[in-house]
Design a protein around this motif. Structure first.
Motif, PDB file in Angstrom:
ATOM      1  N   MET A  69       0.836  -1.171   0.000  1.00 48.60           N
ATOM      2  CA  MET A  69       0.000   0.000   0.000  1.00 48.60           C
ATOM      3  C   MET A  69       0.882   1.237   0.000  1.00 48.60           C
ATOM      4  O   MET A  69       1.938   1.251   0.595  1.00 48.60           O
ATOM      5  N   THR A  70       0.381   2.238  -0.662  1.00 49.51           N
ATOM      6  CA  THR A  70       1.087   3.507  -0.667  1.00 49.51           C
ATOM      7  C   THR A  70       0.741   4.265   0.606  1.00 49.51           C
ATOM      8  O   THR A  70      -0.229   3.916   1.301  1.00 49.51           O
ATOM      9  N   PRO A  71       1.496   5.314   0.946  1.00 48.47           N
ATOM     10  CA  PRO A  71       1.192   6.072   2.168  1.00 48.47           C
ATOM     11  C   PRO A  71      -0.221   6.639   2.217  1.00 48.47           C
ATOM     12  O   PRO A  71      -0.781   6.825   3.291  1.00 48.47           O
ATOM     13  N   ASP A  72      -0.822   6.886   1.045  1.00 46.97           N
ATOM     14  CA  ASP A  72      -2.186   7.429   1.036  1.00 46.97           C
ATOM     15  C   ASP A  72      -3.256   6.338   1.045  1.00 46.97           C
ATOM     16  O   ASP A  72      -4.438   6.620   0.890  1.00 46.97           O
ATOM     17  N   GLY A  73      -2.844   5.065   1.233  1.00 51.64           N
ATOM     18  CA  GLY A  73      -3.800   3.983   1.393  1.00 51.64           C
ATOM     19  C   GLY A  73      -4.220   3.285   0.120  1.00 51.64           C
ATOM     20  O   GLY A  73      -5.072   2.412   0.145  1.00 51.64           O
ATOM     21  N   HIS A  74      -3.641   3.637  -1.011  1.00 54.25           N
ATOM     22  CA  HIS A  74      -3.998   2.997  -2.275  1.00 54.25           C
ATOM     23  C   HIS A  74      -3.122   1.768  -2.517  1.00 54.25           C
ATOM     24  O   HIS A  74      -1.960   1.737  -2.141  1.00 54.25           O
ATOM     25  N   ALA A  75      -3.697   0.787  -3.162  1.00 50.89           N
ATOM     26  CA  ALA A  75      -2.944  -0.421  -3.491  1.00 50.89           C
ATOM     27  C   ALA A  75      -1.914  -0.103  -4.561  1.00 50.89           C
ATOM     28  O   ALA A  75      -2.164   0.665  -5.472  1.00 50.89           O
ATOM     29  N   GLN A  76      -0.758  -0.683  -4.421  1.00 54.18           N
ATOM     30  CA  GLN A  76       0.304  -0.477  -5.390  1.00 54.18           C
ATOM     31  C   GLN A  76       0.355  -1.681  -6.317  1.00 54.18           C
ATOM     32  O   GLN A  76       0.282  -2.821  -5.880  1.00 54.18           O
ATOM     33  N   THR A  77       0.464  -1.432  -7.605  1.00 53.94           N
ATOM     34  CA  THR A  77       0.510  -2.537  -8.553  1.00 53.94           C
ATOM     35  C   THR A  77       1.960  -2.910  -8.859  1.00 53.94           C
ATOM     36  O   THR A  77       2.871  -2.103  -8.735  1.00 53.94           O
ATOM     37  N   VAL A  78       2.132  -4.140  -9.274  1.00 55.02           N
ATOM     38  CA  VAL A  78       3.444  -4.640  -9.649  1.00 55.02           C
ATOM     39  C   VAL A  78       3.526  -4.581 -11.170  1.00 55.02           C
ATOM     40  O   VAL A  78       2.646  -5.094 -11.862  1.00 55.02           O
ATOM     41  N   SER A  79       4.570  -3.958 -11.694  1.00 52.83           N
ATOM     42  CA  SER A  79       4.724  -3.902 -13.142  1.00 52.83           C
ATOM     43  C   SER A  79       5.208  -5.251 -13.669  1.00 52.83           C
ATOM     44  O   SER A  79       5.748  -6.072 -12.924  1.00 52.83           O
ATOM     45  N   LYS A  80       5.024  -5.456 -14.942  1.00 46.76           N
ATOM     46  CA  LYS A  80       5.475  -6.696 -15.575  1.00 46.76           C
ATOM     47  C   LYS A  80       6.987  -6.831 -15.441  1.00 46.76           C
ATOM     48  O   LYS A  80       7.494  -7.912 -15.144  1.00 46.76           O
ATOM     49  N   GLN A  81       7.718  -5.743 -15.609  1.00 43.27           N
ATOM     50  CA  GLN A  81       9.175  -5.786 -15.506  1.00 43.27           C
ATOM     51  C   GLN A  81       9.618  -6.173 -14.097  1.00 43.27           C
ATOM     52  O   GLN A  81      10.561  -6.956 -13.937  1.00 43.27           O
ATOM     53  N   LYS A  82       8.957  -5.646 -13.079  1.00 41.87           N
ATOM     54  CA  LYS A  82       9.295  -6.008 -11.695  1.00 41.87           C
ATOM     55  C   LYS A  82       8.983  -7.477 -11.420  1.00 41.87           C
ATOM     56  O   LYS A  82       9.765  -8.169 -10.778  1.00 41.87           O
ATOM     57  N   LEU A  83       7.846  -7.948 -11.911  1.00 43.40           N
ATOM     58  CA  LEU A  83       7.486  -9.353 -11.726  1.00 43.40           C
ATOM     59  C   LEU A  83       8.520 -10.259 -12.386  1.00 43.40           C
ATOM     60  O   LEU A  83       8.961 -11.242 -11.795  1.00 43.40           O
ATOM     61  N   ILE A  84       8.929  -9.929 -13.592  1.00 44.77           N
ATOM     62  CA  ILE A  84       9.931 -10.735 -14.288  1.00 44.77           C
ATOM     63  C   ILE A  84      11.251 -10.736 -13.525  1.00 44.77           C
ATOM     64  O   ILE A  84      11.887 -11.779 -13.379  1.00 44.77           O
ATOM     65  N   ARG A  85      11.658  -9.594 -12.981  1.00 41.11           N
ATOM     66  CA  ARG A  85      12.900  -9.542 -12.185  1.00 41.11           C
ATOM     67  C   ARG A  85      12.789 -10.405 -10.941  1.00 41.11           C
ATOM     68  O   ARG A  85      13.741 -11.090 -10.559  1.00 41.11           O
ATOM     69  N   ILE A  86      11.635 -10.381 -10.296  1.00 47.31           N
ATOM     70  CA  ILE A  86      11.425 -11.213  -9.100  1.00 47.31           C
ATOM     71  C   ILE A  86      11.513 -12.687  -9.477  1.00 47.31           C
ATOM     72  O   ILE A  86      12.188 -13.471  -8.814  1.00 47.31           O
ATOM     73  N   LEU A  87      10.848 -13.077 -10.556  1.00 47.97           N
ATOM     74  CA  LEU A  87      10.875 -14.470 -10.992  1.00 47.97           C
ATOM     75  C   LEU A  87      12.276 -14.903 -11.398  1.00 47.97           C
ATOM     76  O   LEU A  87      12.693 -16.022 -11.116  1.00 47.97           O
ATOM     77  N   GLN A  88      13.025 -14.019 -12.037  1.00 45.68           N
ATOM     78  CA  GLN A  88      14.403 -14.334 -12.427  1.00 45.68           C
ATOM     79  C   GLN A  88      15.289 -14.543 -11.203  1.00 45.68           C
ATOM     80  O   GLN A  88      16.230 -15.333 -11.239  1.00 45.68           O
ATOM     81  N   ALA A  89      15.007 -13.842 -10.118  1.00 45.66           N
ATOM     82  CA  ALA A  89      15.835 -13.918  -8.909  1.00 45.66           C
ATOM     83  C   ALA A  89      15.551 -15.174  -8.078  1.00 45.66           C
ATOM     84  O   ALA A  89      16.367 -15.552  -7.246  1.00 45.66           O
ATOM     85  N   CYS A  90      14.419 -15.808  -8.303  1.00 47.90           N
ATOM     86  CA  CYS A  90      14.039 -16.993  -7.523  1.00 47.90           C
ATOM     87  C   CYS A  90      14.310 -18.245  -8.343  1.00 47.90           C
ATOM     88  O   CYS A  90      13.738 -18.423  -9.412  1.00 47.90           O
ATOM     89  N   ASP A  91      15.177 -19.101  -7.812  1.00 44.49           N
ATOM     90  CA  ASP A  91      15.553 -20.301  -8.558  1.00 44.49           C
ATOM     91  C   ASP A  91      14.499 -21.398  -8.539  1.00 44.49           C
ATOM     92  O   ASP A  91      14.302 -22.079  -9.525  1.00 44.49           O
ATOM     93  N   GLN A  92      13.846 -21.584  -7.399  1.00 45.96           N
ATOM     94  CA  GLN A  92      12.836 -22.631  -7.310  1.00 45.96           C
ATOM     95  C   GLN A  92      11.606 -22.086  -6.601  1.00 45.96           C
ATOM     96  O   GLN A  92      11.693 -21.605  -5.483  1.00 45.96           O
ATOM     97  N   ILE A  93      10.499 -22.187  -7.256  1.00 43.79           N
ATOM     98  CA  ILE A  93       9.212 -21.785  -6.673  1.00 43.79           C
ATOM     99  C   ILE A  93       8.287 -22.988  -6.792  1.00 43.79           C
ATOM    100  O   ILE A  93       8.182 -23.599  -7.860  1.00 43.79           O
TER     101      ILE A  93
END
Length: 80
Positions: free
Chosen positions: A1-25
């Motif tokens: 959540m952002t400081p003003d209480g709104h939900a924050q979305t995850v961009s496609k690029q951030k999701l791909i970086r997260i998936l690349q960083a995790c070897d086994q899920i």
């Protein structure tokens, strides 16, 4: 959540970086990432986690097509 209480979305690029960083899920919940998850992300999941992924939740992922899910599942060995 952002400081003003709104939900924050995850961009496609951030999701791909997260998936690349995790070897086994084994369990992955991507519900409600709406337009973030698409066929490119599914292809990556199918390729990278073909031996470790057991469950995947994609509820309310608007960018996901039947052909994308079928293509990903063809690469996975352990998903139920």
């Amino acid at each position: 959540m952002t400081p003003d209480g709104h939900a924050q979305t995850v961009s496609k690029q951030k999701l791909i970086r997260i998936l690349q960083a995790c070897d086994q899920i084994s369990h992955l919940n991507l519900c409600f990432l709406k337009d973030t998850v698409d066929e490119e992300v599914l292809f990556m999941i199918g390729e990278k986690y073909q031996k470790s992924l057991i469950s995947l939740e994609l509820r309310a992922c608007n960018g996901v097509s039947d052909s994308g899910i079928i293509g990903m599942c063809e690469r996975l060995s352990g998903i139920h």
